[in-house]
Design a protein around this motif. Structure first.
Motif, PDB file in Angstrom:
ATOM      1  N   GLU A 117       0.825  -1.205   0.000  1.00  0.00           N
ATOM      2  CA  GLU A 117       0.000   0.000   0.000  1.00  0.00           C
ATOM      3  C   GLU A 117       0.864   1.261   0.000  1.00  0.00           C
ATOM      4  O   GLU A 117       1.929   1.308   0.603  1.00  0.00           O
ATOM      5  CB  GLU A 117      -0.902   0.034   1.237  1.00  0.00           C
ATOM      6  CG  GLU A 117      -2.035  -0.978   1.227  1.00  0.00           C
ATOM      7  CD  GLU A 117      -3.185  -0.575   0.320  1.00  0.00           C
ATOM      8  OE1 GLU A 117      -3.039   0.407  -0.450  1.00  0.00           O
ATOM      9  OE2 GLU A 117      -4.236  -1.232   0.367  1.00  0.00           O
ATOM     10  N   TRP A 118       0.355   2.296  -0.672  1.00  0.00           N
ATOM     11  CA  TRP A 118       0.912   3.647  -0.568  1.00  0.00           C
ATOM     12  C   TRP A 118       0.264   4.279   0.660  1.00  0.00           C
ATOM     13  O   TRP A 118      -0.967   4.425   0.707  1.00  0.00           O
ATOM     14  CB  TRP A 118       0.563   4.461  -1.808  1.00  0.00           C
ATOM     15  CG  TRP A 118       1.372   4.159  -3.025  1.00  0.00           C
ATOM     16  CD1 TRP A 118       1.648   2.950  -3.554  1.00  0.00           C
ATOM     17  CD2 TRP A 118       1.998   5.124  -3.878  1.00  0.00           C
ATOM     18  NE1 TRP A 118       2.403   3.075  -4.683  1.00  0.00           N
ATOM     19  CE2 TRP A 118       2.636   4.401  -4.909  1.00  0.00           C
ATOM     20  CE3 TRP A 118       2.074   6.512  -3.878  1.00  0.00           C
ATOM     21  CZ2 TRP A 118       3.347   5.027  -5.932  1.00  0.00           C
ATOM     22  CZ3 TRP A 118       2.781   7.133  -4.891  1.00  0.00           C
ATOM     23  CH2 TRP A 118       3.414   6.406  -5.909  1.00  0.00           C
ATOM     24  N   CYS A 119       1.064   4.673   1.638  1.00  0.00           N
ATOM     25  CA  CYS A 119       0.509   5.183   2.890  1.00  0.00           C
ATOM     26  C   CYS A 119       1.320   6.336   3.467  1.00  0.00           C
ATOM     27  O   CYS A 119       2.535   6.424   3.267  1.00  0.00           O
ATOM     28  CB  CYS A 119       0.474   4.074   3.951  1.00  0.00           C
ATOM     29  SG  CYS A 119      -0.746   2.783   3.685  1.00  0.00           S
ATOM     30  N   MET A 120       0.643   7.168   4.228  1.00  0.00           N
ATOM     31  CA  MET A 120       1.314   8.113   5.095  1.00  0.00           C
ATOM     32  C   MET A 120       1.671   7.369   6.380  1.00  0.00           C
ATOM     33  O   MET A 120       0.883   6.567   6.886  1.00  0.00           O
ATOM     34  CB  MET A 120       0.421   9.318   5.401  1.00  0.00           C
ATOM     35  CG  MET A 120      -0.126  10.040   4.172  1.00  0.00           C
ATOM     36  SD  MET A 120       1.102  10.462   2.895  1.00  0.00           S
ATOM     37  CE  MET A 120       2.100  11.702   3.746  1.00  0.00           C
ATOM     38  N   THR A 121       2.864   7.601   6.892  1.00  0.00           N
ATOM     39  CA  THR A 121       3.327   6.911   8.090  1.00  0.00           C
ATOM     40  C   THR A 121       2.895   7.665   9.348  1.00  0.00           C
ATOM     41  O   THR A 121       2.310   8.758   9.281  1.00  0.00           O
ATOM     42  CB  THR A 121       4.856   6.781   8.084  1.00  0.00           C
ATOM     43  OG1 THR A 121       5.431   8.084   8.278  1.00  0.00           O
ATOM     44  CG2 THR A 121       5.350   6.201   6.764  1.00  0.00           C
ATOM     45  N   ASP A 122       3.236   7.102  10.504  1.00  0.00           N
ATOM     46  CA  ASP A 122       2.909   7.763  11.774  1.00  0.00           C
ATOM     47  C   ASP A 122       3.653   9.082  11.939  1.00  0.00           C
ATOM     48  O   ASP A 122       3.282   9.907  12.769  1.00  0.00           O
ATOM     49  CB  ASP A 122       3.242   6.840  12.949  1.00  0.00           C
ATOM     50  CG  ASP A 122       2.278   5.664  13.059  1.00  0.00           C
ATOM     51  OD1 ASP A 122       1.185   5.744  12.466  1.00  0.00           O
ATOM     52  OD2 ASP A 122       2.637   4.668  13.720  1.00  0.00           O
ATOM     53  N   ALA A 123       4.727   9.289  11.157  1.00  0.00           N
ATOM     54  CA  ALA A 123       5.491  10.534  11.256  1.00  0.00           C
ATOM     55  C   ALA A 123       4.781  11.697  10.557  1.00  0.00           C
ATOM     56  O   ALA A 123       5.156  12.861  10.752  1.00  0.00           O
ATOM     57  CB  ALA A 123       6.878  10.347  10.648  1.00  0.00           C
ATOM     58  N   PHE A 124       3.763  11.408   9.757  1.00  0.00           N
ATOM     59  CA  PHE A 124       3.028  12.464   9.062  1.00  0.00           C
ATOM     60  C   PHE A 124       2.208  13.275  10.058  1.00  0.00           C
ATOM     61  O   PHE A 124       1.468  12.729  10.876  1.00  0.00           O
ATOM     62  CB  PHE A 124       2.104  11.857   8.006  1.00  0.00           C
ATOM     63  CG  PHE A 124       1.174  12.849   7.358  1.00  0.00           C
ATOM     64  CD1 PHE A 124       1.656  13.765   6.443  1.00  0.00           C
ATOM     65  CD2 PHE A 124      -0.180  12.865   7.666  1.00  0.00           C
ATOM     66  CE1 PHE A 124       0.809  14.684   5.838  1.00  0.00           C
ATOM     67  CE2 PHE A 124      -1.033  13.771   7.067  1.00  0.00           C
ATOM     68  CZ  PHE A 124      -0.533  14.686   6.149  1.00  0.00           C
TER      69      PHE A 124
END
Length: 341
Positions: free
Chosen positions: A202-209
């Protein structure tokens, strides 16, 4: 790579879209151009079709037949890492000869052909874009896999298959185009046989976003013009569980790889093996496309397509450097047996 020339790339871009309509037909949906996310969700089928009509030839020219990134190790070329990641997925699914496998959002079928040959399975690719299916069938014939690899033109949110049809299912950088990720996973769950597995990159934003960080939001918007609607890894996991899947394991495969996945797009990196993706290669392509468009060999608006793909590339590099985005968030999940539900 089957299309090796920039002339083939530029003259083939766009499917049936008149290139003077690039802004009105695609860019208007995106946040980078002032579009609203709800409008993108409402019009996602139209938007995705227009996007892939526009960029398929550019992708194949620069990237090859598999339109995805890969976790990469030292000593691997880009192409080798892509193949290894596809083989890894097949092994995680435990594919066996003769099984029926579903590729959700299959593009022109690069992974489909590779996985079918690697595992001796029959793979059905579902895709709602006629332009890509036509190209995929052509490539199946060239590869000699037309009897075991087939395409079905349909929306993966409403698949034309009976319940419990497939022995395995996978999605590679595709479900970011789903307006409703829960609905997408639920439909995959429906067509998968009980006890069988679904895997995805999956293309995802991580928790750092940080959604309150303006720079992070800008990077996210730049990436989205190149690939769909971005969700967080947590949102994907929650949707997966709500759809009924049992999570076996998950990991951001970019987190511990020594070679950054975004390296081919990095302005400080020069590579002969992936020259077309480097800044110098993109400069060459941009000017060649400009010349071909001016001379009438490429459709009007081809340069505009090249420009917004470059903007997306900038977002990808920054998102990777700041570790707020990953294109290789992997999970493996199982559809429960009836007596386990």
């Amino acid at each position: 790579m089957s299309k090796t020339g920039a002339f083939d790339m530029a003259s083939g871009v766009g499917g049936n879209i008149h290139k003077t309509q690039v802004l009105s037909l695609y860019e208007k949906y995106h946040a980078f151009y002032g579009g609203e996310e709800e409008e993108r969700k409402t019009n996602y089928t139209d938007m995705v079709n227009k996007y892939y009509d526009l960029v398929t030839s550019f992708y194949e020219y620069g990237w090859g037949e598999s339109f995805h990134f890969a976790a990469r190790w030292k000593g691997e070329s880009l192409r080798e890492s892509i193949k290894r990641n596809e083989h890894f997925l097949a092994l995680q699914l435990g594919l066996k000869p003769g099984q029926k496998v579903l590729d959700v959002g299959c593009g022109i079928g690069g992974p489909l052909r590779e996985i079918a040959r690697f595992s001796s399975t029959s793979v059905t690719g579902i895709n709602n874009n006629e332009y890509q299916i036509t190209r995929g069938k052509e490539l199946n014939g060239i590869a000699g896999v037309e009897k075991t690899c087939v395409f079905v033109k349909a929306d993966f949110m409403k698949m034309p298959f009976p319940d419990n049809t497939f022995d395995a299912a996978y999605a590679i950088a595709a479900t970011c185009h789903a307006a409703d990720i829960y609905g997408c996973y639920k439909e995959i769950y429906r067509v998968l046989k009980p006890g069988q597995c679904f895997a995805a990159y999956e293309w995802c934003m991580t928790d750092a976003f940080d959604p309150n960080n303006a720079e992070h939001q800008k990077i996210k918007a730049e990436i989205e013009i190149g690939d769909g609607l971005l969700r967080s890894t947590r949102q994907c996991l929650e949707a997966l569980k709500q759809a009924g899947f049992e999570l076996i394991w998950e990991k951001d495969l970019a987190s511990d790889c020594p070679v950054p996945w975004y390296l081919p797009f990095d302005k400080n990196h020069l590579s002969l093996s992936s020259f077309r993706l480097t800044p110098l290669g993109r400069f060459f392509t941009r000017n060649l496309v400009k010349a071909l468009e001016f001379l009438g060999f490429a459709p009007k608006g081809s340069l505009r397509v090249q420009e917004f793909l470059e903007k997306a590339a900038e977002g990808l590099v920054e998102g990777g450097r700041k570790e707020i985005f990953t294109p290789v968030y992997f999970f493996l999940a199982r559809k429960l047996l009836p007596d386990s539900q």
